[in-house]
Every structure is written in structure tokens, then in C-alpha cells.
Design a protein around this motif. Structure first.
Motif, mmCIF file in Angstrom:
data_model
loop_
_atom_site.group_PDB
_atom_site.id
_atom_site.type_symbol
_atom_site.label_atom_id
_atom_site.label_comp_id
_atom_site.label_asym_id
_atom_site.label_seq_id
_atom_site.Cartn_x
_atom_site.Cartn_y
_atom_site.Cartn_z
ATOM 1 N N HIS A 21 10.897 34.576 -41.291
ATOM 2 C CA HIS A 21 12.139 33.871 -40.977
ATOM 3 C C HIS A 21 11.881 32.649 -40.100
ATOM 4 O O HIS A 21 12.733 31.768 -40.009
ATOM 5 C CB HIS A 21 13.086 34.845 -40.272
ATOM 6 N N ASN A 22 10.722 32.578 -39.468
ATOM 7 C CA ASN A 22 10.404 31.469 -38.570
ATOM 8 C C ASN A 22 9.549 30.387 -39.212
ATOM 9 O O ASN A 22 8.943 29.593 -38.510
ATOM 10 C CB ASN A 22 9.711 31.997 -37.301
ATOM 11 N N ILE A 23 9.528 30.323 -40.524
ATOM 12 C CA ILE A 23 8.701 29.321 -41.192
ATOM 13 C C ILE A 23 9.136 27.901 -40.814
ATOM 14 O O ILE A 23 8.302 26.993 -40.747
ATOM 15 C CB ILE A 23 8.681 29.512 -42.730
ATOM 16 N N GLY A 24 10.405 27.692 -40.513
ATOM 17 C CA GLY A 24 10.860 26.365 -40.089
ATOM 18 C C GLY A 24 10.174 25.918 -38.806
ATOM 19 O O GLY A 24 9.724 24.782 -38.693
ATOM 20 N N PHE A 25 10.067 26.829 -37.834
ATOM 21 C CA PHE A 25 9.346 26.527 -36.592
ATOM 22 C C PHE A 25 7.871 26.290 -36.888
ATOM 23 O O PHE A 25 7.258 25.374 -36.357
ATOM 24 C CB PHE A 25 9.459 27.686 -35.596
ATOM 25 N N LYS A 26 7.298 27.138 -37.743
ATOM 26 C CA LYS A 26 5.864 27.065 -38.044
ATOM 27 C C LYS A 26 5.510 25.722 -38.700
ATOM 28 O O LYS A 26 4.502 25.105 -38.365
ATOM 29 C CB LYS A 26 5.470 28.236 -38.940
ATOM 30 N N ILE A 27 6.350 25.265 -39.616
ATOM 31 C CA ILE A 27 6.102 23.984 -40.292
ATOM 32 C C ILE A 27 6.208 22.829 -39.289
ATOM 33 O O ILE A 27 5.374 21.921 -39.294
ATOM 34 C CB ILE A 27 7.053 23.798 -41.492
ATOM 35 N N LEU A 28 7.187 22.872 -38.395
ATOM 36 C CA LEU A 28 7.301 21.799 -37.396
ATOM 37 C C LEU A 28 6.143 21.839 -36.398
ATOM 38 O O LEU A 28 5.677 20.787 -35.948
ATOM 39 C CB LEU A 28 8.637 21.864 -36.670
ATOM 40 N N ASP A 29 5.660 23.030 -36.069
ATOM 41 C CA ASP A 29 4.482 23.114 -35.201
ATOM 42 C C ASP A 29 3.266 22.499 -35.891
ATOM 43 O O ASP A 29 2.443 21.836 -35.258
ATOM 44 C CB ASP A 29 4.193 24.571 -34.810
ATOM 45 N N HIS A 30 3.152 22.714 -37.193
ATOM 46 C CA HIS A 30 2.045 22.130 -37.964
ATOM 47 C C HIS A 30 2.176 20.602 -38.013
ATOM 48 O O HIS A 30 1.180 19.890 -37.886
ATOM 49 C CB HIS A 30 2.028 22.740 -39.368
ATOM 50 N N LEU A 31 3.401 20.117 -38.174
ATOM 51 C CA LEU A 31 3.658 18.670 -38.138
ATOM 52 C C LEU A 31 3.283 18.108 -36.772
ATOM 53 O O LEU A 31 2.669 17.045 -36.681
ATOM 54 C CB LEU A 31 5.130 18.384 -38.450
ATOM 55 N N ALA A 32 3.634 18.823 -35.710
ATOM 56 C CA ALA A 32 3.307 18.377 -34.357
ATOM 57 C C ALA A 32 1.799 18.233 -34.182
ATOM 58 O O ALA A 32 1.320 17.238 -33.632
ATOM 59 C CB ALA A 32 3.875 19.343 -33.320
ATOM 60 N N ALA A 33 1.052 19.207 -34.662
ATOM 61 C CA ALA A 33 -0.409 19.150 -34.556
ATOM 62 C C ALA A 33 -0.974 17.980 -35.356
ATOM 63 O O ALA A 33 -1.916 17.323 -34.927
ATOM 64 C CB ALA A 33 -1.020 20.468 -35.026
ATOM 65 N N ALA A 34 -0.378 17.695 -36.512
ATOM 66 C CA ALA A 34 -0.862 16.614 -37.378
ATOM 67 C C ALA A 34 -0.529 15.226 -36.842
ATOM 68 O O ALA A 34 -1.171 14.249 -37.215
ATOM 69 C CB ALA A 34 -0.286 16.779 -38.783
ATOM 70 N N THR A 35 0.484 15.134 -35.986
ATOM 71 C CA THR A 35 0.928 13.823 -35.497
ATOM 72 C C THR A 35 0.744 13.668 -33.989
ATOM 73 O O THR A 35 1.224 12.692 -33.412
ATOM 74 C CB THR A 35 2.418 13.598 -35.843
ATOM 75 N N ASP A 36 0.060 14.605 -33.367
ATOM 76 C CA ASP A 36 -0.185 14.564 -31.919
ATOM 77 C C ASP A 36 1.088 14.456 -31.094
ATOM 78 O O ASP A 36 1.121 13.771 -30.077
ATOM 79 C CB ASP A 36 -1.144 13.426 -31.546
ATOM 80 N N MET A 37 2.146 15.099 -31.544
ATOM 81 C CA MET A 37 3.358 15.143 -30.726
ATOM 82 C C MET A 37 3.445 16.519 -30.083
ATOM 83 O O MET A 37 2.836 17.478 -30.550
ATOM 84 C CB MET A 37 4.608 14.822 -31.548
ATOM 85 N N GLU A 38 4.227 16.596 -29.023
ATOM 86 C CA GLU A 38 4.338 17.840 -28.286
ATOM 87 C C GLU A 38 5.812 18.169 -28.074
ATOM 88 O O GLU A 38 6.591 17.318 -27.638
ATOM 89 C CB GLU A 38 3.635 17.693 -26.933
#
Length: 188
Positions: A21-38
Motif C-alpha cells: 500500500h506504500n508504493i507511492g512513498f517508495k516511488i517518491l523515495d526512489h525519485l528523491a535518491a535519483a535527483t539528490d533531493m531530500e
């Protein structure tokens, strides 16, 4: 500058962190890692921002729990002055096989309580949603346990590639628009 709001749906708390159910959070965390955002704690959720080829993207992981996501979405759309046409909500979907990616520009909530709340609060179904298939391999009466369950070992083996593909989809939505993104990514 064109502005976008990307919202990943999920539930806060360590007990939900690795659930379907938390795949939305997981995908945004992956985006954060890919774009160096926190992500940083903010009103009604954790927020991060980055720029991509002249576009400003605000990412939101609501802290309101899944079934009350609409309040956070509306607040951040209004705060950042982002039109609903530039909103993308990332969520899980039981009706799609595991790992299937599906972008739609409007539609029903499909029985998803997070989408249902967003539609009620915004008063429209005309916003983009990116559904990540989690499959439906559960027995009768086991839907809640399945959705709130952790990924299987088999799913975990391909998760990295599916997350990479999901980040590509998000970037394509911002840069190329919904139509091109749907043609390129739906059912992949």
C-alpha cells in the motif's frame, strides 16, 4: 516556470514502510535518491522539491494517512499555486498485475480510498494518477492483509527495475506530458 505536484500515497509509520500500500512513498523515495533531493517534514506531509529542465516539481508524501490524502493534496496545490492539470498522484492498484505501470489523466477511484478522498476534496476526477500494479494474489477476505503486507521475495527481486522505470515515467509526465507518457509507459 511550469510547476507540478507529484503526490505519493501511503501510510506513515515504520509498520507500513515496506507494504504494498506504500508504493507511492517508495516511488517518491526512489525519485528523491535519483535527483539528490531530500524530504523534509512540512504541513500535512513530508515535502521535497527539485527542478527539471525549467520545471519546478514539488513532491509530497502526505502524513494524513491514505484515506485522508485529499486535505494535504489540496493544501499543497493551493500553497504552490499549481493547477490540478499538473497534479500526478502515485498509488497502488490491486486490479493490475504486479509491476504494471498505468498512467491515466482522469477516471474513477477504482475502489481506492486515497483516490476517493482526493476526488471528494478536489471536487473532480480530472487529475492524473499513476497506478503501480500490486496484483491480487490473496484469498477471499484477505485483501486488507495483502495490501498491508510486505512484498514477496519474488517481487523484491524485480522491484529495483520497476522503481527505475517508475521514476522515468514521472520525469516523462513532467517533460513530455501525459499523452506521450501513456503511449511510452502504459503496460510496461
Amino acid at each position: 516556470m511550469k510547476k507540478f505536484l507529484i503526490v505519493g500515497l501511503g501510510n506513515i509509520g515504520a509498520e507500513y514502510a515496506h507494504t504494498r500500500h506504500n508504493i507511492g512513498f517508495k516511488i517518491l523515495d526512489h525519485l528523491a535518491a535519483a535527483t539528490d533531493m531530500e524530504f523534509q517534514p512540512a504541513r500535512l506531509g513530508d515535502v521535497a522539491a527539485f527542478r527539471l529542465k525549467g520545471r519546478a516539481i514539488t513532491c509530497l508524501k502526505p502524513s494524513t494517512y491514505m484515506n485522508r490524502s485529499g486535505k494535504a493534496v489540496k493544501y499543497w496545490l493551493e500553497k504552490e499555486k499549481i493547477p490540478v492539470s499538473n497534479l500526478l498522484v502515485v498509488t497502488d492498484d490491486l486490479n493490475l498485475p504486479y509491476g504494471t505501470l498505468r498512467l491515466k489523466t482522469k477516471g474513477s477511484d477504482g475502489g481506492h480510498n486515497g483516490l476517493k478522498d482526493i476526488q471528494q476534496v478536489l471536487g473532480t476526477t480530472a487529475y492524473a494518477r499513476f497506478r503501480f500494479g500490486i496484483g491480487n494474489t490473496f484469498g477471499k477476505g484477505q485483501q486488507v492483509d495483502y495490501v498491508l503486507g510486505e512484498w514477496s521475495e519474488e517481487e523484491g527481486e524485480t522491484m529495483g527495475e520497476r522503481l527505475d522505470r517508475s521514476v522515468e515515467l514521472l520525469k516523462s509526465f513532467v517533460l513530455a506530458g501525459a499523452s506521450i507518457t501513456m503511449n511510452q509507459f502504459n503496460n510496461t
